[in-house]
Write a protein that holds these residues in place. Structure first.
Motif, PDB file in Angstrom:
ATOM      1  N   LYS A 166       0.819  -1.142  -0.151  1.00 14.12           N
ATOM      2  CA  LYS A 166      -0.050   0.041   0.061  1.00 14.12           C
ATOM      3  C   LYS A 166       0.747   1.277  -0.087  1.00 14.12           C
ATOM      4  N   ARG A 167       2.021   1.299   0.861  1.00 11.59           N
ATOM      5  CA  ARG A 167       2.853   2.216   0.795  1.00 11.59           C
ATOM      6  C   ARG A 167       3.508   2.690  -0.458  1.00 11.59           C
ATOM      7  N   LEU A 168       3.763   1.673  -0.962  1.00 12.56           N
ATOM      8  CA  LEU A 168       4.556   1.556  -2.431  1.00 12.56           C
ATOM      9  C   LEU A 168       3.610   2.190  -3.619  1.00 12.56           C
ATOM     10  N   ILE A 169       2.443   1.829  -3.265  1.00  7.27           N
ATOM     11  CA  ILE A 169       1.382   2.477  -4.579  1.00  7.27           C
ATOM     12  C   ILE A 169       0.925   3.468  -4.202  1.00  7.27           C
ATOM     13  N   LYS A 170       0.995   4.137  -3.150  1.00  5.43           N
ATOM     14  CA  LYS A 170       0.325   5.495  -2.679  1.00  5.43           C
ATOM     15  C   LYS A 170       0.237   6.615  -3.595  1.00  5.43           C
ATOM     16  N   LYS A 171       1.368   6.863  -4.242  1.00  2.80           N
ATOM     17  CA  LYS A 171       1.699   7.748  -4.913  1.00  2.80           C
ATOM     18  C   LYS A 171       0.985   7.813  -6.212  1.00  2.80           C
ATOM     19  N   LYS A 172       1.073   6.295  -6.398  1.00  3.39           N
ATOM     20  CA  LYS A 172       0.270   6.034  -7.943  1.00  3.39           C
ATOM     21  C   LYS A 172      -1.253   6.205  -7.703  1.00  3.39           C
ATOM     22  N   LEU A 173      -1.760   5.982  -6.495  1.00  5.35           N
ATOM     23  CA  LEU A 173      -3.277   6.228  -6.161  1.00  5.35           C
ATOM     24  C   LEU A 173      -3.574   7.642  -6.324  1.00  5.35           C
ATOM     25  N   GLU A 174      -2.768   8.294  -5.587  1.00  5.26           N
ATOM     26  CA  GLU A 174      -2.876   9.608  -5.480  1.00  5.26           C
ATOM     27  C   GLU A 174      -3.059  10.410  -7.004  1.00  5.26           C
ATOM     28  N   ASN A 175      -2.060  10.156  -7.866  1.00  2.60           N
ATOM     29  CA  ASN A 175      -2.048  10.471  -9.104  1.00  2.60           C
ATOM     30  C   ASN A 175      -3.350   9.997  -9.941  1.00  2.60           C
ATOM     31  N   ILE A 176      -3.631   8.734  -9.595  1.00  2.00           N
ATOM     32  CA  ILE A 176      -4.781   8.221 -10.332  1.00  2.00           C
ATOM     33  C   ILE A 176      -6.203   9.331 -10.028  1.00  2.00           C
ATOM     34  N   SER A 177      -6.382   9.552  -8.575  1.00  2.00           N
ATOM     35  CA  SER A 177      -7.652  10.279  -8.152  1.00  2.00           C
ATOM     36  C   SER A 177      -7.277  11.839  -8.945  1.00  2.00           C
ATOM     37  N   LYS A 178      -6.214  12.347  -9.172  1.00  2.00           N
ATOM     38  CA  LYS A 178      -6.083  13.690  -9.697  1.00  2.00           C
ATOM     39  C   LYS A 178      -6.125  13.534 -11.274  1.00  2.00           C
ATOM     40  N   GLY A 179      -6.435  12.402 -11.747  1.00  2.00           N
ATOM     41  CA  GLY A 179      -6.428  12.391 -13.427  1.00  2.00           C
ATOM     42  C   GLY A 179      -5.046  12.354 -14.058  1.00  2.00           C
ATOM     43  N   LYS A 180      -3.834  11.875 -13.077  1.00  2.00           N
ATOM     44  CA  LYS A 180      -2.594  12.068 -13.843  1.00  2.00           C
ATOM     45  C   LYS A 180      -2.226  10.598 -14.072  1.00  2.00           C
ATOM     46  N   ILE A 181      -3.199  10.015 -15.055  1.00  2.00           N
ATOM     47  CA  ILE A 181      -2.964   8.805 -15.566  1.00  2.00           C
ATOM     48  C   ILE A 181      -3.817   8.854 -16.960  1.00  2.00           C
ATOM     49  N   ARG A 182      -3.163   7.771 -17.787  1.00  2.00           N
ATOM     50  CA  ARG A 182      -3.548   7.653 -19.197  1.00  2.00           C
ATOM     51  C   ARG A 182      -4.486   6.330 -19.256  1.00  2.00           C
ATOM     52  N   ALA A 183      -5.804   6.164 -19.326  1.00  2.00           N
ATOM     53  CA  ALA A 183      -6.424   5.100 -19.462  1.00  2.00           C
ATOM     54  C   ALA A 183      -7.098   4.992 -21.052  1.00  2.00           C
ATOM     55  N   ASP A 184      -7.437   4.033 -21.493  1.00  2.00           N
ATOM     56  CA  ASP A 184      -7.887   3.444 -22.784  1.00  2.00           C
ATOM     57  C   ASP A 184      -9.441   3.739 -23.008  1.00  2.00           C
ATOM     58  N   TYR A 185     -10.021   4.354 -21.849  1.00  2.00           N
ATOM     59  CA  TYR A 185     -11.490   4.206 -21.482  1.00  2.00           C
ATOM     60  C   TYR A 185     -11.750   5.787 -21.021  1.00  2.00           C
ATOM     61  N   ARG A 186     -12.933   6.104 -20.976  1.00  2.00           N
ATOM     62  CA  ARG A 186     -13.447   7.423 -20.397  1.00  2.00           C
ATOM     63  C   ARG A 186     -13.328   7.159 -18.843  1.00  2.00           C
ATOM     64  N   MET A 187     -12.945   8.266 -18.293  1.00  2.00           N
ATOM     65  CA  MET A 187     -12.900   7.964 -16.797  1.00  2.00           C
ATOM     66  C   MET A 187     -13.286   9.466 -16.283  1.00  2.00           C
ATOM     67  N   LYS A 188     -13.612   9.307 -14.941  1.00  2.00           N
ATOM     68  CA  LYS A 188     -14.096  10.532 -14.175  1.00  2.00           C
ATOM     69  C   LYS A 188     -13.219  10.592 -12.847  1.00  2.00           C
ATOM     70  N   PHE A 189     -12.402  11.613 -12.655  1.00  2.88           N
ATOM     71  CA  PHE A 189     -11.439  11.660 -11.661  1.00  2.88           C
ATOM     72  C   PHE A 189     -12.230  12.777 -10.492  1.00  2.88           C
ATOM     73  N   PRO A 190     -11.865  12.374  -9.424  1.00  2.00           N
ATOM     74  CA  PRO A 190     -12.330  13.216  -8.204  1.00  2.00           C
ATOM     75  C   PRO A 190     -11.839  14.480  -7.924  1.00  2.00           C
ATOM     76  N   LEU A 191     -10.362  14.268  -8.260  1.00  2.00           N
ATOM     77  CA  LEU A 191      -9.726  15.585  -7.620  1.00  2.00           C
ATOM     78  C   LEU A 191      -8.911  16.108  -9.015  1.00  2.00           C
ATOM     79  N   LEU A 192      -9.486  15.997 -10.144  1.00  2.00           N
ATOM     80  CA  LEU A 192      -8.905  16.415 -11.159  1.00  2.00           C
ATOM     81  C   LEU A 192      -9.086  17.924 -11.203  1.00  2.00           C
ATOM     82  N   LYS A 193      -7.945  18.710 -11.364  1.00  2.60           N
ATOM     83  CA  LYS A 193      -8.057  20.245 -11.303  1.00  2.60           C
ATOM     84  C   LYS A 193      -8.451  20.835 -12.984  1.00  2.60           C
ATOM     85  N   ARG A 194      -9.397  21.427 -12.786  1.00  2.00           N
ATOM     86  CA  ARG A 194      -9.770  21.939 -14.227  1.00  2.00           C
ATOM     87  C   ARG A 194      -8.848  23.413 -14.553  1.00  2.00           C
ATOM     88  N   LYS A 195      -8.656  23.372 -15.756  1.00  2.00           N
ATOM     89  CA  LYS A 195      -7.812  24.479 -16.108  1.00  2.00           C
ATOM     90  C   LYS A 195      -8.559  25.743 -16.606  1.00  2.00           C
TER      91      LYS A 195
END
Length: 195
Positions: A166-195
């Protein structure tokens, strides 16, 4: 219609789903949309919380596993037709030895970890016609159902890994919630900062 999949960090993924009845609005359309969304994302299961609905509904289609040459022919044959809708499911019993399998989740893209689960379950549920079933499921199919069942209980597969992992993937999980990830399908990110 293909729906956006809710990413890790959204509170809906932590809610215990509520039972629904046959009068749930547009249930048949919702089930079709969930199946289409799951297939589009190359998933084998999708639970309602993953599309933002805290209800006890999930769909499973384990047929992609039927191609796995490492499985015995009986299990491959079973998986080839394992395409089900589970409404108001309740796991009555889990039994057998725990075994590890490398799991992933459409709400947590790019993270896979070994998760230990028991090999056989007894589950009670309603199908899309609200007919009641009690099934005994084992092997890969049981694992897929257990994973999706966890979603309607507000549990994620990452809850079942060691505290070190869990500690090893903590940063990856934070990045997913912020939308700092690339997925091959539509996603909705809870902490994505709109510009």
């Amino acid at each position: 219609m293909i729906l956006p999949i809710v990413a890790y960090g959204d509170p809906v993924l932590r809610k215990v789903g509520i039972d629904i009845d046959k009068d749930y609005p547009d249930l048949d359309i919702l089930i079709e949309n969930m199946k289409e969304t799951m297939t589009n994302a190359s998933g084998v299961g999708l639970a309602a919380p993953q599309i933002g609905k805290a209800i006890r509904l999930f769909v499973v289609n384990a047929t992609p596993f039927s191609e796995d040459e490492e499985l015995d022919s009986e299990e491959r044959k079973f998986l080839a037709t394992f395409d089900k809708v589970f409404i108001n499911a309740k796991i009555l019993k889990e039994e057998g030895d725990e075994w590890a399998f490398n799991e992933g989740c459409l709400s947590i893209p790019d993270i896979r970890e070994d998760v230990f689960r028991q090999e056989k379950i007894t589950i009670e549920y309603l199908d899309e016609n609200f007919e009641k079933h009690t099934d005994v499921i084992k092997g890969i199919a049981a694992r897929v159902v257990q994973h999706e069942y966890d979603h309607i209980e507000g549990i994620l597969f990452t809850d079942k890994i060691s505290s070190l992992k869990k500690r090893l993937i903590k940063k990856k999980l934070e990045n997913i919630s912020k939308g700092k990830i690339r997925a091959d399908y539509r996603m909705k990110f809870p902490l994505l900062k709109r510009k």
